[in-house]
Scaffold this active site. Structure first.
Site, PDB file in Angstrom:
ATOM      1  CE1 TYR A 158      28.111  88.664  22.418  1.00 39.69           C
ATOM      2  CE2 TYR A 158      28.019  90.948  23.169  1.00 39.69           C
ATOM      3  CZ  TYR A 158      27.915  89.585  23.432  1.00 39.69           C
ATOM      4  OH  TYR A 158      27.633  89.158  24.708  1.00 39.69           O
TER       5      TYR A 158
HETATM    6  N1  LIG Z   1      32.224  89.063  28.335  1.00 36.76           N
HETATM    7  C1  LIG Z   1      31.336  89.941  28.774  1.00 36.76           C
HETATM    8  O1  LIG Z   1      31.676  90.977  29.387  1.00 36.76           O
HETATM    9  C2  LIG Z   1      29.873  89.682  28.533  1.00 36.76           C
HETATM   10  C3  LIG Z   1      28.960  90.665  28.879  1.00 36.76           C
HETATM   11  C4  LIG Z   1      27.582  90.400  28.752  1.00 36.76           C
HETATM   12  C5  LIG Z   1      27.168  89.152  28.309  1.00 36.76           C
HETATM   13  N2  LIG Z   1      28.086  88.191  27.955  1.00 36.76           N
HETATM   14  C6  LIG Z   1      27.571  86.863  27.547  1.00 36.76           C
HETATM   15  O2  LIG Z   1      27.746  85.970  28.642  1.00 36.76           O
HETATM   16  C7  LIG Z   1      27.673  84.614  28.163  1.00 36.76           C
HETATM   17  C8  LIG Z   1      28.686  83.699  28.825  1.00 36.76           C
HETATM   18  O3  LIG Z   1      29.882  84.315  29.166  1.00 36.76           O
HETATM   19  P1  LIG Z   1      31.130  83.430  29.677  1.00 36.76           P
HETATM   20  O4  LIG Z   1      32.151  84.383  30.162  1.00 36.76           O
HETATM   21  O5  LIG Z   1      30.669  82.309  30.542  1.00 36.76           O
HETATM   22  O6  LIG Z   1      31.596  82.821  28.263  1.00 36.76           O
HETATM   23  P2  LIG Z   1      32.576  81.610  27.939  1.00 36.76           P
HETATM   24  O7  LIG Z   1      33.399  81.243  29.125  1.00 36.76           O
HETATM   25  O8  LIG Z   1      33.285  81.965  26.672  1.00 36.76           O
HETATM   26  O9  LIG Z   1      31.573  80.387  27.657  1.00 36.76           O
HETATM   27  C9  LIG Z   1      30.905  80.247  26.453  1.00 36.76           C
HETATM   28  C10 LIG Z   1      30.503  78.780  26.286  1.00 36.76           C
HETATM   29  O10 LIG Z   1      29.840  78.645  25.022  1.00 36.76           O
HETATM   30  C11 LIG Z   1      30.232  77.384  24.488  1.00 36.76           C
HETATM   31  N3  LIG Z   1      30.117  77.286  23.042  1.00 36.76           N
HETATM   32  C12 LIG Z   1      30.702  78.057  22.096  1.00 36.76           C
HETATM   33  N4  LIG Z   1      30.449  77.551  20.877  1.00 36.76           N
HETATM   34  C13 LIG Z   1      29.695  76.421  21.060  1.00 36.76           C
HETATM   35  C14 LIG Z   1      29.130  75.461  20.185  1.00 36.76           C
HETATM   36  N5  LIG Z   1      29.305  75.521  18.857  1.00 36.76           N
HETATM   37  N6  LIG Z   1      28.406  74.445  20.722  1.00 36.76           N
HETATM   38  C15 LIG Z   1      28.220  74.357  22.057  1.00 36.76           C
HETATM   39  N7  LIG Z   1      28.752  75.236  22.945  1.00 36.76           N
HETATM   40  C16 LIG Z   1      29.479  76.246  22.441  1.00 36.76           C
HETATM   41  C17 LIG Z   1      31.705  77.263  24.878  1.00 36.76           C
HETATM   42  O11 LIG Z   1      32.088  75.907  24.757  1.00 36.76           O
HETATM   43  P3  LIG Z   1      33.621  75.417  24.945  1.00 36.76           P
HETATM   44  O12 LIG Z   1      33.869  75.446  26.414  1.00 36.76           O
HETATM   45  O13 LIG Z   1      33.615  74.069  24.360  1.00 36.76           O
HETATM   46  O14 LIG Z   1      34.482  76.407  24.194  1.00 36.76           O
HETATM   47  C18 LIG Z   1      31.688  77.798  26.290  1.00 36.76           C
HETATM   48  O15 LIG Z   1      31.448  76.765  27.199  1.00 36.76           O
HETATM   49  C19 LIG Z   1      27.792  84.704  26.656  1.00 36.76           C
HETATM   50  O16 LIG Z   1      26.487  84.544  26.116  1.00 36.76           O
HETATM   51  C20 LIG Z   1      28.273  86.150  26.423  1.00 36.76           C
HETATM   52  O17 LIG Z   1      27.865  86.636  25.168  1.00 36.76           O
HETATM   53  C21 LIG Z   1      29.413  88.429  28.068  1.00 36.76           C
END
Ligand SMILES: NC(=O)c1ccc[n+]([C@@H]2O[C@H](COP(=O)([O-])OP(=O)(O)OC[C@H]3O[C@@H](n4cnc5c(N)ncnc54)[C@H](OP(=O)(O)O)[C@@H]3O)[C@@H](O)[C@H]2O)c1
Length: 217
Positions: free
Chosen positions: A129
């Protein structure tokens, strides 16, 4: 600005859309991948484009019509395999950059991950990742787009405080959490804050207002 939110249906994305919808300066366009999501955003009065990140660059270009900026906050998530990490977090992100570049959409705000810039900080259990995030960020830095790379710590669903700790590289401390609500506010504030143009930084919870923190980078 007309702002395309990639990952608009996600936990950060929906908050970015709501903030932009209430702003006097910006108009959100939600990029989603399912018909039912189009309906949900329509009900809120938000324009949508239906494109999957696994589509071609040409299809992604069609999402860029009339846009001034892109906020990329999509992610393949923890429940899919590393094939999707490559296809979404790396190639999906790069294809959106290529599409933005081709259509002259110059402003690009990227949600990366804390420490993605430094291999010493990559968590062994999810190293692929970090690899994806690292190389997507590098591509953006070399793209010629006016970028901001935001590298948040561990995301929580706590209430936002409006305050952060924001530094080019945070390498010490005892709080590495940050509410998604504050990341969303930061992304919106970043859009037209020139001090944040062509910058990359870590951000965690802290005690400096988002506006002030952005000014001092
Ligand atoms: N979790 C952590 O602690 C953490 C820490 C640092 C950074 N981040 C980053 O923060 C960002 C967002 O986090 P979050 O919590 O908002 O994530 P999330 O709720 O999982 O949202 C991710 C979004 O990406 C979309 N997505 C996935 N595959 C796709 C595709 N093929 N085409 C179009 N859209 C697609 C999903 O669509 P659907 O709704 O249709 O599934 C969802 O809306 C990510 O980039 C993650 O890597 C996370």
């Amino acid at each position: 600005m007309n702002v395309l939110i990639v990952g608009a249906n996600g936990q950060i994305g929906t908050q970015v859309v709501d903030l932009l919808k209430d702003s006097d300066k910006h108009t959100p366009v939600a990029m989603v991948r399912k018909e039912e999501q189009v309906e949900e955003f329509k009900e809120k009065g938000v324009q949508t484009v239906l494109v999957d990140l696994e589509s071609s660059v040409e299809e992604l270009e069609s999402a860029m019509d009339n846009m001034d900026a892109v906020v990329f906050t999509a992610g393949s998530g923890g429940s899919t395999g590393y094939d999707k990490t490559l296809l979404i977090d790396l190639d999906g992100a790069v294809k959106v950059m290529e599409a933005a570049k081709a259509k002259g959409v110059d402003r690009f705000v990227m949600v990366s991950a804390f420490g993605a810039d430094n291999r010493d900080y990559w968590n062994e259990s999810i190293k692929p990742y970090y690899v994806a995030k690292h190389y997507a960020d590098l591509y953006l830095e070399g793209s010629g787009l006016t970028y901001t790379i935001v590298r948040p710590g561990a995301l929580t669903n706590d209430e936002g405080t409006g305050k952060v700790r924001l530094e080019e590289a945070i390498r010490s401390g005892d709080n590495f959490d940050i509410p998604r609500a504050d990341v969303a506010r930061l992304l919106v504030e970043t859009l037209d804050t020139e001090a944040a143009y062509n910058k990359a930084f870590d951000v965690v919870g802290g005690d400096t207002s988002i506006k002030e923190a952005l000014k001092s980078i």
